[in-house]
Design a protein around this motif. Structure first.
Motif, PDB file in Angstrom:
ATOM      1  N   GLY A  25       0.783  -1.222   0.000  1.00 56.51           N
ATOM      2  CA  GLY A  25       0.000   0.000   0.000  1.00 56.51           C
ATOM      3  C   GLY A  25       0.819   1.277   0.000  1.00 56.51           C
ATOM      4  O   GLY A  25       0.271   2.369  -0.192  1.00 56.51           O
ATOM      5  N   ARG A  26       2.133   1.174   0.225  1.00 54.39           N
ATOM      6  CA  ARG A  26       2.976   2.377   0.191  1.00 54.39           C
ATOM      7  C   ARG A  26       3.630   2.486  -1.176  1.00 54.39           C
ATOM      8  O   ARG A  26       3.873   1.482  -1.848  1.00 54.39           O
ATOM      9  CB  ARG A  26       4.045   2.309   1.279  1.00 54.39           C
ATOM     10  N   ARG A  27       3.937   3.696  -1.566  1.00 51.34           N
ATOM     11  CA  ARG A  27       4.577   3.933  -2.840  1.00 51.34           C
ATOM     12  C   ARG A  27       6.073   4.072  -2.641  1.00 51.34           C
ATOM     13  O   ARG A  27       6.534   4.664  -1.648  1.00 51.34           O
ATOM     14  CB  ARG A  27       3.999   5.188  -3.482  1.00 51.34           C
ATOM     15  N   TYR A  28       6.821   3.521  -3.580  1.00 52.60           N
ATOM     16  CA  TYR A  28       8.277   3.572  -3.483  1.00 52.60           C
ATOM     17  C   TYR A  28       8.902   3.928  -4.827  1.00 52.60           C
ATOM     18  O   TYR A  28       8.362   3.612  -5.884  1.00 52.60           O
ATOM     19  CB  TYR A  28       8.847   2.208  -3.057  1.00 52.60           C
ATOM     20  N   GLY A  49      25.016   7.056  -8.777  1.00 53.97           N
ATOM     21  CA  GLY A  49      23.678   6.641  -9.154  1.00 53.97           C
ATOM     22  C   GLY A  49      23.673   5.998 -10.528  1.00 53.97           C
ATOM     23  O   GLY A  49      24.273   6.537 -11.459  1.00 53.97           O
ATOM     24  N   VAL A  50      23.008   4.868 -10.647  1.00 56.29           N
ATOM     25  CA  VAL A  50      22.965   4.141 -11.918  1.00 56.29           C
ATOM     26  C   VAL A  50      21.612   4.323 -12.604  1.00 56.29           C
ATOM     27  O   VAL A  50      21.540   4.747 -13.750  1.00 56.29           O
ATOM     28  CB  VAL A  50      23.250   2.647 -11.695  1.00 56.29           C
ATOM     29  N   ALA A  51      20.543   3.981 -11.922  1.00 53.07           N
ATOM     30  CA  ALA A  51      19.215   4.083 -12.531  1.00 53.07           C
ATOM     31  C   ALA A  51      18.155   4.085 -11.439  1.00 53.07           C
ATOM     32  O   ALA A  51      18.361   3.525 -10.360  1.00 53.07           O
ATOM     33  CB  ALA A  51      18.973   2.916 -13.481  1.00 53.07           C
ATOM     34  N   ILE A  52      17.038   4.729 -11.746  1.00 50.69           N
ATOM     35  CA  ILE A  52      15.895   4.713 -10.845  1.00 50.69           C
ATOM     36  C   ILE A  52      14.622   4.478 -11.645  1.00 50.69           C
ATOM     37  O   ILE A  52      14.563   4.775 -12.843  1.00 50.69           O
ATOM     38  CB  ILE A  52      15.750   6.023 -10.034  1.00 50.69           C
ATOM     39  N   ILE A  53      13.613   3.947 -10.950  1.00 43.76           N
ATOM     40  CA  ILE A  53      12.293   3.817 -11.551  1.00 43.76           C
ATOM     41  C   ILE A  53      11.291   4.268 -10.507  1.00 43.76           C
ATOM     42  O   ILE A  53      11.214   3.725  -9.403  1.00 43.76           O
ATOM     43  CB  ILE A  53      12.026   2.379 -12.057  1.00 43.76           C
ATOM     44  N   GLU A  54      10.544   5.292 -10.849  1.00 44.30           N
ATOM     45  CA  GLU A  54       9.567   5.852  -9.931  1.00 44.30           C
ATOM     46  C   GLU A  54       8.323   4.965  -9.882  1.00 44.30           C
ATOM     47  O   GLU A  54       8.154   4.064 -10.704  1.00 44.30           O
ATOM     48  CB  GLU A  54       9.191   7.269 -10.373  1.00 44.30           C
ATOM     49  N   ASP A  55       7.456   5.241  -8.934  1.00 44.11           N
ATOM     50  CA  ASP A  55       6.238   4.452  -8.754  1.00 44.11           C
ATOM     51  C   ASP A  55       5.344   4.494  -9.995  1.00 44.11           C
ATOM     52  O   ASP A  55       4.614   3.535 -10.276  1.00 44.11           O
ATOM     53  CB  ASP A  55       5.473   4.985  -7.544  1.00 44.11           C
ATOM     54  N   ASP A  56       5.424   5.586 -10.759  1.00 41.28           N
ATOM     55  CA  ASP A  56       4.586   5.694 -11.964  1.00 41.28           C
ATOM     56  C   ASP A  56       5.264   5.113 -13.200  1.00 41.28           C
ATOM     57  O   ASP A  56       4.751   5.220 -14.308  1.00 41.28           O
ATOM     58  CB  ASP A  56       4.212   7.162 -12.230  1.00 41.28           C
TER      59      ASP A  56
END
Length: 123
Positions: A28-31, A46-53
């Motif tokens: 239920g939490r967004r990460y 930092g290499v890569a990120i992916i947001e909740d959307d």
């Protein structure tokens, strides 16, 4: 929150490797999820990120060669690494931050991280 990486190893320059991260987070939490790497001499990157959307971002050093993705059904985060170079040699960490990655891919100060998996690229 638990993050467990796998898939590291030793490869030759130009080869590919895929890292996996089993992600266990509070329902239920967004990460925001991501990967960063660390070497003894150069610190964190930092290499890569992916947001909740689903929005992704990459560090300049890996842009065009690495791809971050996730399989929500399998609770797994991936990092596909192509055209590996010796300078990609590092300990790679899977990481998570509640809600969103403030500061983008360059901010490696995540709230949670895994134990790391070593990637070694030889020339």
């Amino acid at each position: 929150v638990q993050l467990v990486e796998s898939g590291g190893g030793s490869v030759q320059a130009g080869e590919s490797l895929t890292l996996s991260c089993k992600v266990s987070v509070h329902t239920g939490r967004r990460y925001c999820l991501g990967w960063f790497r660390q070497t003894p001499g150069n610190g964190r990157e930092g290499v890569a990120i992916i947001e909740d959307d689903g929005t992704t971002a990459y560090g300049d050093a890996v842009k065009g060669r690495f791809t971050i993705s996730q399989d929500v059904a399998k609770n797994t985060l991936y990092l596909q690494m192509n055209s590996l170079k010796p300078e990609d040699t590092a300990m790679y960490y899977c990481a998570a931050e509640v809600l969103y990655c403030s500061g983008g891919v360059s901010n490696t100060d995540f709230g949670y991280r895994g134990q790391g998996t070593q990637v070694t690229v030889s020339s």
